[in-house]
Design a protein around this motif. Structure first.
Motif, PDB file in Angstrom:
ATOM      1  N   ALA A 186      -5.082   3.460   9.475  1.00 52.47           N
ATOM      2  CA  ALA A 186      -4.002   3.803   8.558  1.00 52.47           C
ATOM      3  C   ALA A 186      -4.522   4.224   7.185  1.00 52.47           C
ATOM      4  CB  ALA A 186      -3.056   2.610   8.405  1.00 52.47           C
ATOM      5  N   LEU A 187      -5.824   4.172   6.978  1.00 45.56           N
ATOM      6  CA  LEU A 187      -6.418   4.564   5.698  1.00 45.56           C
ATOM      7  C   LEU A 187      -6.487   6.081   5.583  1.00 45.56           C
ATOM      8  CD1 LEU A 187      -9.438   2.085   5.598  1.00 45.56           C
ATOM      9  CD2 LEU A 187      -7.287   1.890   4.330  1.00 45.56           C
ATOM     10  N   ARG A 188      -6.789   6.553   4.381  1.00 42.86           N
ATOM     11  CA  ARG A 188      -7.070   7.973   4.218  1.00 42.86           C
ATOM     12  C   ARG A 188      -8.238   8.333   5.117  1.00 42.86           C
ATOM     13  NH1 ARG A 188      -8.617   8.877  -1.673  1.00 42.86           N
ATOM     14  NH2 ARG A 188      -9.831   7.055  -1.129  1.00 42.86           N
ATOM     15  N   GLU A 189      -8.283   9.572   5.563  1.00 48.98           N
ATOM     16  CA  GLU A 189      -9.295   9.974   6.541  1.00 48.98           C
ATOM     17  C   GLU A 189     -10.715   9.665   6.063  1.00 48.98           C
ATOM     18  OE1 GLU A 189     -10.652  13.738   9.301  1.00 48.98           O
ATOM     19  OE2 GLU A 189      -9.324  14.107   7.615  1.00 48.98           O
ATOM     20  N   GLN A 190     -11.025   9.936   4.819  1.00 51.45           N
ATOM     21  CA  GLN A 190     -12.394   9.687   4.350  1.00 51.45           C
ATOM     22  C   GLN A 190     -12.725   8.204   4.371  1.00 51.45           C
ATOM     23  OE1 GLN A 190     -12.028  11.549   0.498  1.00 51.45           O
ATOM     24  NE2 GLN A 190     -11.880   9.587  -0.541  1.00 51.45           N
ATOM     25  N   ASP A 191     -11.751   7.342   4.062  1.00 50.62           N
ATOM     26  CA  ASP A 191     -11.986   5.901   4.107  1.00 50.62           C
ATOM     27  C   ASP A 191     -12.111   5.413   5.549  1.00 50.62           C
ATOM     28  OD1 ASP A 191     -11.891   5.731   1.312  1.00 50.62           O
ATOM     29  OD2 ASP A 191      -9.715   5.476   1.336  1.00 50.62           O
TER      30      ASP A 191
END
Length: 89
Positions: free
Chosen positions: A34-39
């Motif tokens: 569910a995090l931003r893609e980079q994270d």
């Protein structure tokens, strides 16, 4: 340990405790999605490297390499799924 509900302070049965703990583990396991893609990719790559280090150690000790731990199976990149063969066995 005791878990009490906020509604009336009633006790939660052991089966309900187990369900809550199972849900918490699942959220902890998949929450990075569910995090931003980079994270998300940061955590996935870190986990993958940890698995590969385990596989490297198993290879050095002439042990069978555990599922998801063989970096030599990544001919088509880490997302190809080749490394996951045997994961459900």
């Amino acid at each position: 340990f005791q878990i009490q509900s906020r509604l009336g302070g009633t006790q939660i049965r052991d089966e309900q405790k187990q369900v809550l703990l199972n849900m918490a583990l699942k959220v902890a396991d998949l929450g990075h999605c569910a995090l931003r893609e980079q994270d998300h990719l940061f955590w996935v790559r870190g986990l993958q490297e940890e698995f590969f280090q385990q596989g490297d150690e198993e290879h050095e000790r002439d042990l069978p390499i555990s599922a998801l731990c063989d970096r030599r199976k990544l001919r088509n990149g880490p997302a190809s799924g080749e490394n996951q063969i045997g994961f459900f066995d």
